[in-house]
Motif scaffolding. Sequence first.
Motif, PDB file in Angstrom:
ATOM      1  N   ARG A 109      29.302  -1.655  34.432  1.00 34.75           N
ATOM      2  CA  ARG A 109      30.250  -1.851  35.526  1.00 34.75           C
ATOM      3  C   ARG A 109      30.914  -0.532  35.912  1.00 34.75           C
ATOM      4  O   ARG A 109      31.001  -0.187  37.096  1.00 34.75           O
ATOM      5  CB  ARG A 109      31.318  -2.869  35.122  1.00 34.75           C
ATOM      6  CG  ARG A 109      32.341  -3.128  36.231  1.00 34.75           C
ATOM      7  CD  ARG A 109      33.525  -3.930  35.747  1.00 34.75           C
ATOM      8  NE  ARG A 109      33.164  -5.294  35.418  1.00 34.75           N
ATOM      9  CZ  ARG A 109      33.233  -5.821  34.203  1.00 34.75           C
ATOM     10  NH1 ARG A 109      33.649  -5.080  33.177  1.00 34.75           N
ATOM     11  NH2 ARG A 109      32.893  -7.068  33.988  1.00 34.75           N
TER      12      ARG A 109
ATOM     13  N   TYR B 117      23.365   3.478  43.494  1.00 37.18           N
ATOM     14  CA  TYR B 117      22.112   2.978  42.920  1.00 37.18           C
ATOM     15  C   TYR B 117      22.082   3.387  41.457  1.00 37.18           C
ATOM     16  O   TYR B 117      22.100   4.573  41.137  1.00 37.18           O
ATOM     17  CB  TYR B 117      20.922   3.578  43.674  1.00 37.18           C
ATOM     18  CG  TYR B 117      19.589   2.913  43.394  1.00 37.18           C
ATOM     19  CD1 TYR B 117      19.218   1.752  44.077  1.00 37.18           C
ATOM     20  CD2 TYR B 117      18.694   3.449  42.472  1.00 37.18           C
ATOM     21  CE1 TYR B 117      17.989   1.151  43.836  1.00 37.18           C
ATOM     22  CE2 TYR B 117      17.465   2.854  42.237  1.00 37.18           C
ATOM     23  CZ  TYR B 117      17.113   1.705  42.918  1.00 37.18           C
ATOM     24  OH  TYR B 117      15.905   1.119  42.684  1.00 37.18           O
ATOM     25  N   LEU B 118      22.094   2.411  40.570  1.00 34.43           N
ATOM     26  CA  LEU B 118      22.168   2.685  39.133  1.00 34.43           C
ATOM     27  C   LEU B 118      20.829   2.401  38.455  1.00 34.43           C
ATOM     28  O   LEU B 118      20.311   1.280  38.510  1.00 34.43           O
ATOM     29  CB  LEU B 118      23.257   1.844  38.483  1.00 34.43           C
ATOM     30  CG  LEU B 118      23.446   2.033  36.973  1.00 34.43           C
ATOM     31  CD1 LEU B 118      23.823   3.481  36.645  1.00 34.43           C
ATOM     32  CD2 LEU B 118      24.485   1.063  36.428  1.00 34.43           C
TER      33      LEU B 118
ATOM     34  N   ASP C 143      30.991  -4.537  46.692  1.00 36.36           N
ATOM     35  CA  ASP C 143      30.976  -5.409  45.508  1.00 36.36           C
ATOM     36  C   ASP C 143      32.411  -5.846  45.229  1.00 36.36           C
ATOM     37  O   ASP C 143      33.081  -5.304  44.363  1.00 36.36           O
ATOM     38  CB  ASP C 143      30.395  -4.671  44.295  1.00 36.36           C
ATOM     39  CG  ASP C 143      30.368  -5.538  43.044  1.00 36.36           C
ATOM     40  OD1 ASP C 143      30.229  -6.765  43.183  1.00 36.36           O
ATOM     41  OD2 ASP C 143      30.523  -4.984  41.935  1.00 36.36           O
TER      42      ASP C 143
ATOM     43  N   TYR D 236      25.084  -5.113  38.248  1.00 37.75           N
ATOM     44  CA  TYR D 236      25.440  -3.707  38.456  1.00 37.75           C
ATOM     45  C   TYR D 236      24.228  -2.781  38.375  1.00 37.75           C
ATOM     46  O   TYR D 236      24.328  -1.608  38.702  1.00 37.75           O
ATOM     47  CB  TYR D 236      26.478  -3.271  37.423  1.00 37.75           C
ATOM     48  CG  TYR D 236      27.706  -4.141  37.414  1.00 37.75           C
ATOM     49  CD1 TYR D 236      28.563  -4.162  38.504  1.00 37.75           C
ATOM     50  CD2 TYR D 236      27.991  -4.973  36.336  1.00 37.75           C
ATOM     51  CE1 TYR D 236      29.680  -4.980  38.512  1.00 37.75           C
ATOM     52  CE2 TYR D 236      29.115  -5.786  36.341  1.00 37.75           C
ATOM     53  CZ  TYR D 236      29.953  -5.790  37.433  1.00 37.75           C
ATOM     54  OH  TYR D 236      31.055  -6.603  37.441  1.00 37.75           O
TER      55      TYR D 236
ATOM     56  N   LYS E 184      28.501   1.835  37.746  1.00 41.48           N
ATOM     57  CA  LYS E 184      28.191   1.461  39.129  1.00 41.48           C
ATOM     58  C   LYS E 184      29.337   1.813  40.079  1.00 41.48           C
ATOM     59  O   LYS E 184      29.130   1.994  41.290  1.00 41.48           O
ATOM     60  CB  LYS E 184      27.867  -0.032  39.217  1.00 41.48           C
ATOM     61  CG  LYS E 184      27.299  -0.479  40.573  1.00 41.48           C
ATOM     62  CD  LYS E 184      26.050   0.328  40.929  1.00 41.48           C
ATOM     63  CE  LYS E 184      25.537   0.028  42.324  1.00 41.48           C
ATOM     64  NZ  LYS E 184      24.867  -1.266  42.424  1.00 41.48           N
TER      65      LYS E 184
ATOM     66  N   ASP F 286      20.434  -1.563  39.377  1.00 41.71           N
ATOM     67  CA  ASP F 286      19.470  -1.625  40.482  1.00 41.71           C
ATOM     68  C   ASP F 286      18.028  -1.432  40.023  1.00 41.71           C
ATOM     69  O   ASP F 286      17.105  -1.924  40.668  1.00 41.71           O
ATOM     70  CB  ASP F 286      19.817  -0.558  41.530  1.00 41.71           C
ATOM     71  CG  ASP F 286      21.180  -0.801  42.153  1.00 41.71           C
ATOM     72  OD1 ASP F 286      21.301  -1.757  42.920  1.00 41.71           O
ATOM     73  OD2 ASP F 286      22.121  -0.043  41.848  1.00 41.71           O
TER      74      ASP F 286
END
Length: 383
Positions: free
Chosen positions: A273, A281-282, A57, A313, A276, A315
């Motif tokens: 942010r 994997y958030l 990212d 950010y 992450k 998932d």
Amino acid sequence: MVNKAVVIGGSNGVGLSVVSNLLNKGYFVYILDISEPDKSFSDKYDNYAYISFNLLDFDYKVLEELKHQDINILFISAGIGRVALFSNLDRREINKIMQLNATSIINVIHYFYDRISQNEKFYTGVMVSIAGLISSPFFSVYSASKAALSRFIESVNIELECNGISNRILNISPGSIKGTKFNGGQNSLGELDVLSKGILLNLFNKKTLYIPQYSEIYANVLERYKADPHKFGVESYQYKLESNRVSTESQIKIGYLSGTFDLFHIGHLNLLRKAKEYCDYLIVGIHPSAAHKGKETFISFEERKEIVASCKYVDQVVQSCPEDNDAWKLYGYHYLFVGGDYKGSERFNRYEKYFENKNVNIVYFPYTQGTSSSQLREAINKS
């Protein structure tokens, strides 16, 4: 004028060794990585700059600024993989391996391609792998990502040649390397010095493929593969099986946080942010209401879920559980994120005790000044 280089993945392993050799040659090096080099390295050198950079990212503005710094070397050494059966890979791990090992690297090269595709000298090197040139059971997705990178480099070099451009991209395809953290080892610049010197020699000579220890080991490996790919693959399978390096544990780190996320604002965005940055994997649990705080919500539950789900950010969005440890039973997360004002509370003291033997880290984020939901509620109520 001082020569300058960009090394992505330059804080560890081969990347760090290449940086060291470039610094010794008088280069100024921009190290782009998710973490800084060890203190022992920073104490020894000062002619470099570290820039936080995540290939999964990344901000193109970073690359844009560097393109105007008279860079003449781009070296990329970042990569991930583990020895595991394909059936033991999580889909999120598959995506991560393919993106970090291939897609993101190709995008970085595309960004610098206007420099590569001119006849002014520009040197580009990429750490690939011998696994990208042969079948590699227990390394299936890793091998696929490296094969993609190998074919990409080979194809682009032909395009450069046919367009009369003298610059080339060097594919460095080693086998097993000692002195890196890739297989759970530690950085050892001494063990990597011969390799990194060989890389730079081939880079400055504008070679297109460098296989370290080619005559000693890998000429025979490639010949055996070419002679009978199936037999080679079966033998490789047995060799890895007997090596005791096969892993069944996923490398994907899952993070979880919960909140109301009413009147979404920059504070919410900063929280997501930062979360992450810790995980692959958030998962975000959305409270159906703010009744537990004695407050009302201005935005409906379904709309709040949709707003948070649209954030890059995040998932996965779910309805929060009454307790965050209940969410752990459902999702098996590795990180629990929360604001620092909760540290020391009865609830989180209880969570800390609950998670102390479950390989879960509770990360407390410090409160930052700025827009808050309370301020927005107050403004709305006044109006």
